[in-house]
Scaffold this motif. Structure first.
Motif, PDB file in Angstrom:
ATOM      1  N   PHE A 167       0.822  -1.203   0.000  1.00  0.00           N
ATOM      2  CA  PHE A 167       0.000   0.000   0.000  1.00  0.00           C
ATOM      3  C   PHE A 167       0.860   1.258   0.000  1.00  0.00           C
ATOM      4  N   GLU A 168       1.978   1.225   0.702  1.00  0.00           N
ATOM      5  CA  GLU A 168       2.894   2.363   0.707  1.00  0.00           C
ATOM      6  C   GLU A 168       3.488   2.573  -0.687  1.00  0.00           C
ATOM      7  N   THR A 169       3.821   1.486  -1.371  1.00  0.00           N
ATOM      8  CA  THR A 169       4.357   1.568  -2.727  1.00  0.00           C
ATOM      9  C   THR A 169       3.332   2.172  -3.674  1.00  0.00           C
ATOM     10  N   LYS A 170       2.078   1.736  -3.545  1.00  0.00           N
ATOM     11  CA  LYS A 170       1.010   2.288  -4.384  1.00  0.00           C
ATOM     12  C   LYS A 170       0.792   3.770  -4.087  1.00  0.00           C
ATOM     13  N   LYS A 171       0.866   4.143  -2.817  1.00  0.00           N
ATOM     14  CA  LYS A 171       0.695   5.542  -2.420  1.00  0.00           C
ATOM     15  C   LYS A 171       1.788   6.405  -3.041  1.00  0.00           C
ATOM     16  N   GLN A 172       3.032   5.943  -2.983  1.00  0.00           N
ATOM     17  CA  GLN A 172       4.149   6.706  -3.547  1.00  0.00           C
ATOM     18  C   GLN A 172       3.993   6.853  -5.057  1.00  0.00           C
ATOM     19  N   ALA A 173       3.539   5.800  -5.732  1.00  0.00           N
ATOM     20  CA  ALA A 173       3.321   5.867  -7.188  1.00  0.00           C
ATOM     21  C   ALA A 173       2.219   6.867  -7.514  1.00  0.00           C
ATOM     22  N   ALA A 174       1.159   6.886  -6.711  1.00  0.00           N
ATOM     23  CA  ALA A 174       0.051   7.824  -6.938  1.00  0.00           C
ATOM     24  C   ALA A 174       0.511   9.262  -6.710  1.00  0.00           C
ATOM     25  N   LEU A 175       1.316   9.491  -5.684  1.00  0.00           N
ATOM     26  CA  LEU A 175       1.828  10.828  -5.418  1.00  0.00           C
ATOM     27  C   LEU A 175       2.715  11.330  -6.556  1.00  0.00           C
ATOM     28  N   LYS A 176       3.529  10.439  -7.125  1.00  0.00           N
ATOM     29  CA  LYS A 176       4.367  10.820  -8.269  1.00  0.00           C
ATOM     30  C   LYS A 176       3.505  11.191  -9.469  1.00  0.00           C
ATOM     31  N   THR A 177       2.429  10.433  -9.662  1.00  0.00           N
ATOM     32  CA  THR A 177       1.513  10.711 -10.785  1.00  0.00           C
ATOM     33  C   THR A 177       0.837  12.064 -10.588  1.00  0.00           C
ATOM     34  N   ILE A 178       0.441  12.358  -9.369  1.00  0.00           N
ATOM     35  CA  ILE A 178      -0.213  13.641  -9.073  1.00  0.00           C
ATOM     36  C   ILE A 178       0.743  14.810  -9.322  1.00  0.00           C
ATOM     37  N   GLU A 179       2.021  14.630  -8.965  1.00  0.00           N
ATOM     38  CA  GLU A 179       3.011  15.686  -9.161  1.00  0.00           C
ATOM     39  C   GLU A 179       3.199  16.040 -10.629  1.00  0.00           C
ATOM     40  N   LYS A 180       3.015  15.061 -11.510  1.00  0.00           N
ATOM     41  CA  LYS A 180       3.186  15.288 -12.952  1.00  0.00           C
ATOM     42  C   LYS A 180       2.055  16.081 -13.447  1.00  0.00           C
TER      43      LYS A 180
END
Length: 100
Positions: free
Chosen positions: A87-100
């Motif tokens: 879940f932490e890995t998915k959260k980090q991936a989502a945050l990176k996507t939001i930053e883009k």
């Protein structure tokens, strides 16, 4: 069965296959359906199995290494064993996507 991975409750048996083609390209298959590598990783995480995690079994002679780990490494090991790392890995991936 109740202890089946989510989405696979109706299967008596689950087959995970990795095919390597010439040139090194990987193909992942779960029960005959082509899937992405992340789906295979999520599947294994959902049953608390990470084949790349050396900390599920602490081999004889390696206990000293575990005892000498930094707090961040110990936390990471516990998260991996508890199944919360996914879940932490998915959260980090989502945050990176939001930053883009």
């Amino acid at each position: 069965p109740s202890n089946s991975p989510i989405g696979y409750e109706t299967f008596k048996q689950i087959t995970v296959t990795r095919q390597i083609a010439i040139g090194g390209k990987n193909k992942y298959i779960i029960n005959g359906h082509t899937v992405q590598q992340s789906q295979v990783q999520n599947f294994f995480h959902s049953v608390q199995l990470n084949v790349n995690n050396p900390h599920f079994l602490i081999m004889q002679g390696r206990i000293t290494k575990v005892l000498n780990m930094k707090p961040e490494e110990i936390l990471s090991m516990i998260e991996e064993a508890a199944g919360t790392r996914m879940f932490e890995t998915k959260k980090q991936a989502a945050l990176k996507t939001i930053e883009k």
